[in-house]
Design an enzyme around this catalytic site. Structure first.
Site, PDB file in Angstrom:
ATOM      1  N   LYS A 172     -66.482 -98.175 -29.131  1.00 48.53           N
ATOM      2  CA  LYS A 172     -66.441 -99.316 -30.043  1.00 48.53           C
ATOM      3  C   LYS A 172     -66.765-100.548 -29.185  1.00 48.53           C
ATOM      4  O   LYS A 172     -66.029-101.536 -29.137  1.00 48.53           O
ATOM      5  CB  LYS A 172     -65.038 -99.394 -30.675  1.00 48.53           C
ATOM      6  CG  LYS A 172     -64.906-100.366 -31.801  1.00 48.53           C
ATOM      7  CD  LYS A 172     -65.472 -99.851 -33.098  1.00 48.53           C
ATOM      8  CE  LYS A 172     -65.357-100.927 -34.182  1.00 48.53           C
ATOM      9  NZ  LYS A 172     -66.186-100.679 -35.353  1.00 48.53           N
ATOM     10  N   ASP A 206     -66.502 -95.469 -35.596  1.00 47.66           N
ATOM     11  CA  ASP A 206     -66.366 -95.485 -37.060  1.00 47.66           C
ATOM     12  C   ASP A 206     -67.542 -94.779 -37.728  1.00 47.66           C
ATOM     13  O   ASP A 206     -67.371 -93.990 -38.662  1.00 47.66           O
ATOM     14  CB  ASP A 206     -66.179 -96.916 -37.600  1.00 47.66           C
ATOM     15  CG  ASP A 206     -67.063 -97.939 -36.910  1.00 47.66           C
ATOM     16  OD1 ASP A 206     -67.710 -97.598 -35.909  1.00 47.66           O
ATOM     17  OD2 ASP A 206     -67.113 -99.092 -37.373  1.00 47.66           O
TER      18      ASP A 206
END
Ligand code: NAI
Length: 342
Positions: A172, A206
Site C-alpha cells: 500500500k 486492496d
C-alpha cells in the site's frame, strides 16, 4: 531411510484434535519420526505462567523441525501471542501458505493455485503499541531493509525451486510511502537479480483482494508483509472452501515450524468435528522439508482421494456429516493405498 526427531506441539482448542490426526497420518505414511512432546499456548500458560516455555525453543532449536497445532491468544488483553514470540525467537521469517483448489471440492472461484509468502517477523506485529494520551493509541509499523530483502529473496528462490513463474509484491505504498515503499523497493531490487528466471510485478493490497475474488488465477506467488499476509491468507483460504483446507509452514535459519493457517476454533473445540485436512497438509509440507518428497506426495494424494471419492467422511465445514476421527481414518486408508514414489 533415516529417522527424524520432530517437536510436537498440540496447542489449544481444536489443536490437540487436528494435530493428533496429522501425527497419525504422518506415522501411517511410513515416515519414521521420533516425536518430542512439548506444550505451548494457553495450555502452557495455565500450567507454568508462560505461553512459550524456554524448553520449547530449546527443543525446536535442537530438532530443527516442529509440527504445531493452533494456539489461543486472548483478544485485547492477556499474554502476548506465543506464535509471534516463537517466530521472533527462532527467526522464522518466512511463512509459506500454498492455497490450491482441492480435488472434488471445486468452488465457484475457479481453479486456484497460488502461494502466499508472508514476512513473519515485523510490520505491525512488532507489538510496539503505546497509549500516548487517554483515548489515543499508536501502533508502530516496522519495515526494515534487511527483513524485506530477506523475504523477497526467499520468495524468488521458492519460485525457482517449485517451478513458479511470477512473484507479485503486495503493498500500500501509495499511502505508506516510506514503510510499504521500502518493502516494494527491496522486492524490485531483488527481482532485478533474477530477471529472466522469475517474472515480477506488484499490486495494491486492496486491489489484490478484489482480484482474488473475481479472477484468482491471475496470481502465482504473492509476496506480502506480515499483516497483509495474515489477512489475505484467510481470504484465499475462503476461496478454496475454508480454513480447514489451508496448510502452512514457517521457515528460518534455525528451524521450521509447520502449522495450519487456522486458529484454535473455540466455537467447535471438543466437539470432534474439526477438519484435520489443513493440519495434515501442513504435515505433508513438513515431510517434504525433511527431505521426503515421496511421503509428501503420498499424503497429498491420499487426502485428494478422500475429498474426491469419500464425501461421507467429510466434516461439516465441507458439507459432510463426518467427524475428525472418521475423516482421519479415511485419509489414513487412502494414504496407505497410494504407491510410494521415491
Ligand atoms: P479460527 O481460525 O480459530 O476460526 C475461524 C472460524 O473458522 C471458526 O468458525 C472456526 O470454527 C472455523 N475453523 C477454523 N479451523 C477449522 C477447522 N480446522 N475445521 C473446521 N472449522 C474451522 O479463528 P478465530 O476464531 O479468529 O481465532 C480463535 C483463536 O485462534 C484466537 O485465540 C486466535 O488468536 C487464535 N489463532 C491462532 C493461530 C495459530 O496458532 N497459528 C492462527 C489464527 C488464530
Amino acid at each position: 531411510m533415516s529417522r527424524h526427531r520432530v517437536v510436537y506441539l498440540p496447542g489449544d482448542g481444536i489443536g490437540p484434535e487436528v494435530a493428533a490426526a496429522a501425527r497419525e497420518v504422518v506415522d501411517a505414511s511410513g515416515m519414521e519420526i521420533d516425536w518430542v512432546d512439548q506444550e505451548m499456548g494457553l495450555v502452557a500458560f495455565e500450567k507454568c505462567g508462560d505461553a512459550l516455555p524456554r524448553e520449547v525453543i530449546d527443543a525446536i532449536t535442537e530438532c530443527g523441525v516442529a509440527l504445531k497445532g493452533p494456539t489461543t491468544t486472548p483478544i485485547g488483553r492477556g499474554h502476548v501471542s506465543a506464535n509471534v514470540r516463537l517466530r521472533k525467537e527462532l527467526e522464522l521469517f518466512a511463512n509459506v501458505r500454498p492455497v490450491k483448489t482441492v480435488p472434488g471440492l471445486e468452488t465457484s472461484h475457479g481453479p486456484i493455485d497460488l502461494v502466499i509468502v508472508r514476512e513473519n517477523t515485523e510490520s505491525l506485529y512488532a507489538g510496539l503499541e503505546n497509549e500516548v494520551a487517554p483515548g489515543v493509541v499508536t501502533s508502530i509499523k516496522v519495515i526494515t531493509d534487511r527483513a524485506s530483502r530477506r523475504i523477497a529473496r526467499f520468495a524468488f528462490e521458492y519460485a525457482q525451486r517449485w517451478g513458479r513463474k511470477t512473484v507479485t509484491a503486495v503493498h500500500k505504498a501509495n499511502i505508506m510511502k516510506k514503510a510499504d515503499g521500502l518493502f516494494l523497493r527491496c522486492a524490485q531490487e531483488e527481482a532485478a537479480k533474477v530477471e529472466g528466471k522469475v517474472a515480477f510485478n506488484d499490486v495494491l493490497v486492496d486491489a489484490l483482494c478484489m482480484h482474488l475474488v473475481t479472477r484468482p488465477s491471475r496470481y502465482d506467488v504473492l509476496l506480502l508483509e506480515n499483516l497483509y499476509g495474515d489477512i489475505v491468507s484467510d481470504l484465499a483460504a475462503g476461496l478454496i472452501g475454508g480454513l480447514g483446507l489451508a496448510p502452512g509452514g514457517n521457515y528460518g535459519e534455525k528451524g521450521a515450524v509447520f502449522e495450519a493457517i487456522h486458529g484454535s476454533a473455540p466455537d467447535i473445540a471438543g466437539k470432534g468435528i474439526a477438519n484435520p485436512i489443513a493440519m495434515i497438509l501442513s504435515a505433508a509440507m513438513m515431510c517434504h522439508h525433511l527431505g521426503d518428497p515421496g511421503r509428501y506426495r503420498r499424503i497429498r494424494r491420499g487426502v485428494a482421494a478422500v475429498t474426491r471419492e469419500r464425501k461421507d467422511a467429510l466434516t461439516p465445514d465441507l458439507g459432510g456429516t463426518g467427524t475428525t476421527a472418521s475423516l482421519t481414518k479415511a485419509i489414513i486408508e487412502e494414504v496407505q493405498r497410494q504407491p510410494l514414489e521415491v
